[in-house]
Design a protein around this motif. Structure first.
Motif, PDB file in Angstrom:
ATOM      1  N   VAL A 292       0.773  -1.246   0.000  1.00 51.39           N
ATOM      2  CA  VAL A 292       0.000   0.000   0.000  1.00 51.39           C
ATOM      3  C   VAL A 292       0.804   1.297   0.000  1.00 51.39           C
ATOM      4  N   SER A 293       2.104   1.283   0.344  1.00 53.11           N
ATOM      5  CA  SER A 293       2.756   2.584   0.537  1.00 53.11           C
ATOM      6  C   SER A 293       4.111   2.771  -0.145  1.00 53.11           C
ATOM      7  N   LEU A 294       4.921   1.738  -0.296  1.00 53.17           N
ATOM      8  CA  LEU A 294       6.271   1.905  -0.821  1.00 53.17           C
ATOM      9  C   LEU A 294       6.231   2.399  -2.271  1.00 53.17           C
ATOM     10  N   LYS A 295       6.921   3.545  -2.522  1.00 49.69           N
ATOM     11  CA  LYS A 295       6.865   4.166  -3.844  1.00 49.69           C
ATOM     12  C   LYS A 295       8.217   4.251  -4.542  1.00 49.69           C
ATOM     13  N   THR A 296       9.303   4.370  -3.779  1.00 47.37           N
ATOM     14  CA  THR A 296      10.620   4.499  -4.418  1.00 47.37           C
ATOM     15  C   THR A 296      11.613   3.531  -3.795  1.00 47.37           C
ATOM     16  N   VAL A 297      12.440   2.937  -4.651  1.00 44.35           N
ATOM     17  CA  VAL A 297      13.514   2.046  -4.222  1.00 44.35           C
ATOM     18  C   VAL A 297      14.785   2.470  -4.937  1.00 44.35           C
ATOM     19  N   GLU A 298      15.864   2.580  -4.174  1.00 49.44           N
ATOM     20  CA  GLU A 298      17.153   2.946  -4.758  1.00 49.44           C
ATOM     21  C   GLU A 298      18.222   2.008  -4.214  1.00 49.44           C
ATOM     22  N   TRP A 299      19.055   1.482  -5.118  1.00 54.54           N
ATOM     23  CA  TRP A 299      20.160   0.611  -4.711  1.00 54.54           C
ATOM     24  C   TRP A 299      21.469   1.239  -5.191  1.00 54.54           C
ATOM     25  N   ILE A 300      22.330   1.594  -4.217  1.00 55.45           N
ATOM     26  CA  ILE A 300      23.611   2.226  -4.518  1.00 55.45           C
ATOM     27  C   ILE A 300      24.722   1.188  -4.464  1.00 55.45           C
ATOM     28  N   LEU A 301      25.570   1.172  -5.487  1.00 50.90           N
ATOM     29  CA  LEU A 301      26.706   0.237  -5.576  1.00 50.90           C
ATOM     30  C   LEU A 301      26.233  -1.219  -5.599  1.00 50.90           C
ATOM     31  N   TYR A 302      25.275  -1.480  -6.465  1.00 51.76           N
ATOM     32  CA  TYR A 302      24.762  -2.838  -6.661  1.00 51.76           C
ATOM     33  C   TYR A 302      25.850  -3.714  -7.271  1.00 51.76           C
ATOM     34  N   PHE A 321       2.788  -0.350  -5.452  1.00 49.67           N
ATOM     35  CA  PHE A 321       2.749   1.070  -5.780  1.00 49.67           C
ATOM     36  C   PHE A 321       4.133   1.670  -6.033  1.00 49.67           C
ATOM     37  N   ILE A 322       5.118   0.838  -6.292  1.00 49.23           N
ATOM     38  CA  ILE A 322       6.457   1.349  -6.591  1.00 49.23           C
ATOM     39  C   ILE A 322       6.415   2.109  -7.914  1.00 49.23           C
ATOM     40  N   LYS A 323       6.866   3.370  -7.860  1.00 44.94           N
ATOM     41  CA  LYS A 323       6.898   4.195  -9.068  1.00 44.94           C
ATOM     42  C   LYS A 323       8.257   4.168  -9.736  1.00 44.94           C
ATOM     43  N   THR A 324       9.309   4.189  -8.919  1.00 48.03           N
ATOM     44  CA  THR A 324      10.669   4.195  -9.485  1.00 48.03           C
ATOM     45  C   THR A 324      11.566   3.243  -8.711  1.00 48.03           C
ATOM     46  N   MET A 325      12.397   2.522  -9.457  1.00 41.09           N
ATOM     47  CA  MET A 325      13.463   1.720  -8.873  1.00 41.09           C
ATOM     48  C   MET A 325      14.749   2.064  -9.601  1.00 41.09           C
ATOM     49  N   SER A 326      15.717   2.596  -8.858  1.00 37.86           N
ATOM     50  CA  SER A 326      16.985   3.040  -9.431  1.00 37.86           C
ATOM     51  C   SER A 326      18.102   2.111  -8.975  1.00 37.86           C
ATOM     52  N   ILE A 327      18.877   1.625  -9.940  1.00 39.49           N
ATOM     53  CA  ILE A 327      20.000   0.734  -9.654  1.00 39.49           C
ATOM     54  C   ILE A 327      21.296   1.425 -10.058  1.00 39.49           C
ATOM     55  N   GLY A 328      22.160   1.681  -9.054  1.00 42.20           N
ATOM     56  CA  GLY A 328      23.478   2.247  -9.327  1.00 42.20           C
ATOM     57  C   GLY A 328      24.521   1.160  -9.197  1.00 42.20           C
ATOM     58  N   PHE A 329      25.198   0.835 -10.287  1.00 42.20           N
ATOM     59  CA  PHE A 329      26.113  -0.306 -10.299  1.00 42.20           C
ATOM     60  C   PHE A 329      27.441  -0.008  -9.610  1.00 42.20           C
ATOM     61  N   SER A 330      27.976  -1.050  -8.960  1.00 50.03           N
ATOM     62  CA  SER A 330      29.319  -0.958  -8.393  1.00 50.03           C
ATOM     63  C   SER A 330      30.352  -0.980  -9.516  1.00 50.03           C
TER      64      SER A 330
END
Length: 360
Positions: A292-302, A321-330
């Protein structure tokens, strides 16, 4: 020609603010006219790195009733007169200050009736074992307690914090064996990077937090009680704290933002720790926040481990309800591996039709 001593106090204070605090204080010896002008300075920055003692300077300081900002570095404080009161001071920094006893710390901090911001930067090897911070007016507290390399915990060293007005708590501690947080307010923002202390107890103090950033290794089979009813933003170190993920998700019904990162990004506490190990297992039921609530996920140095991939897949499959998932690679991942991972993630099923993936 106008004599500098004939200038108004306002102008003299502006001049004194342009010179080092030690020099500003020493102007009190010039003449009777200059005797108390330095006490009108709203900000003092005293570094005693190259002096044996700061007792004389400190003894002048206790009579300064209009001081607003004070920064002390490498001074020794062995006594605080009972009549001391900094009635106007709102910001205090204690940087590698040597206190001769626990009582000296308590006595000094009791002298600031309207203190709002406190910075404490300690290094191992001092006399104080229990650093007690009891300041009802305190709103922001930053603690740094570090030693070089890896050191076994000092179980009899730690902090007791009683600050009912606290809004922001930032701790990086590689040394203490315990923390006791008393009268913690609701909707606290906290960043906790602690290497040794009882993680279950410490996290249990923070269940009313609105924002949490954790680099905190769980103890085997030990988890805090209570729900994180106010939590809307969570930053979690995947090197040592991924074990907390399921627990916090399941107890955080209002969580809106999740950020996973490597400890070294922030100089975290687990970088040089021994036996750092983390694991993740898919929960038996989907947490309410994913539904019901989680909207953004970000992973730094995946880094692309199987465990990391499983977490991403689970979040995509269950985050309604996730709108954006950002993956930043190691940097350890090659360009070819990045392209492969990107294609794999883009082909994964998503519970949220609005979910947009981005890669950096």
């Amino acid at each position: 020609m106008v004599n500098i001593s004939d200038l108004s106090n306002d102008l003299l204070v502006k001049i004194l603010l342009l010179i080092p605090s030690k020099v500003a204080v020493s102007t009190s010896l010039l003449s009777k006219r200059w005797g108390s002008v330095w006490k009108l300075i709203p900000k003092l920055d005293y570094d005693d790195t190259y002096s044996a003692s700061a007792s004389e300077f400190i003894g002048n300081l206790y009579t300064h009733e209009t001081l607003v900002v004070l920064r002390l570095m490498k001074v020794t404080i062995d006594d605080v007169p009972s009549t001391t009161c900094f009635r106007s001071l709102k910001t205090l920094s204690l940087l590698d200050v040597f206190f001769t006893s626990d009582k000296t710390v308590e006595r000094l901090l009791s002298c600031f009736p309207i203190l709002e911001t406190l910075v404490v930067d300690r290094w191992g090897g001092e006399n104080v074992k229990t650093f007690a911070i009891c300041v009802p007016s305190l709103q922001s507290l930053k603690i740094r307690y570090r030693v070089g390399g890896y050191h076994d915990p000092k179980n009899d060293h730690g902090f007791v914090i009683n600050a009912p007005s606290l809004k922001y708590l930032d701790i990086v501690d590689h040394f203490s064996g315990f923390y006791s947080l008393v009268n913690m307010p609701e909707q606290l923002d906290a960043e906790i990077h602690v290497r040794h202390c009882d993680s279950e107890t410490l996290l249990g103090y923070l269940t009313s937090s609105k924002k949490l950033s954790l680099c905190l290794k769980p103890q085997m089979g030990s988890y805090p009680e209570g729900d994180f009813d106010q939590l809307v933003s969570l930053d979690l170190c995947v090197m040592c704290s991924l074990d907390w993920l399921n627990l916090i998700l399941s107890r955080s019904p209002k969580l809106r933002a999740l950020r996973l990162y490597q400890s070294r990004e922030r100089g975290g506490s687990c970088r040089n720790s021994r036996n750092v190990r983390t694991k993740w297992e898919q929960p038996s039921s989907v947490p309410e926040c994913l539904l019901v609530s989680l909207k953004t996920v970000e992973w730094i140095l995946y880094k692309g481990t199987q465990e990391e991939k499983d977490v991403v897949k689970y979040l995509l499959e269950n985050g309604n309800f996730i709108k954006t998932m950002s993956i930043g690679f190691s940097s350890v991942i090659t360009l070819e591996e990045r392209n492969k991972i990107q294609l794999e993630f883009e082909s994964m099923p998503r519970s949220s039709r609005r979910c947009q993936l981005s890669f950096t």
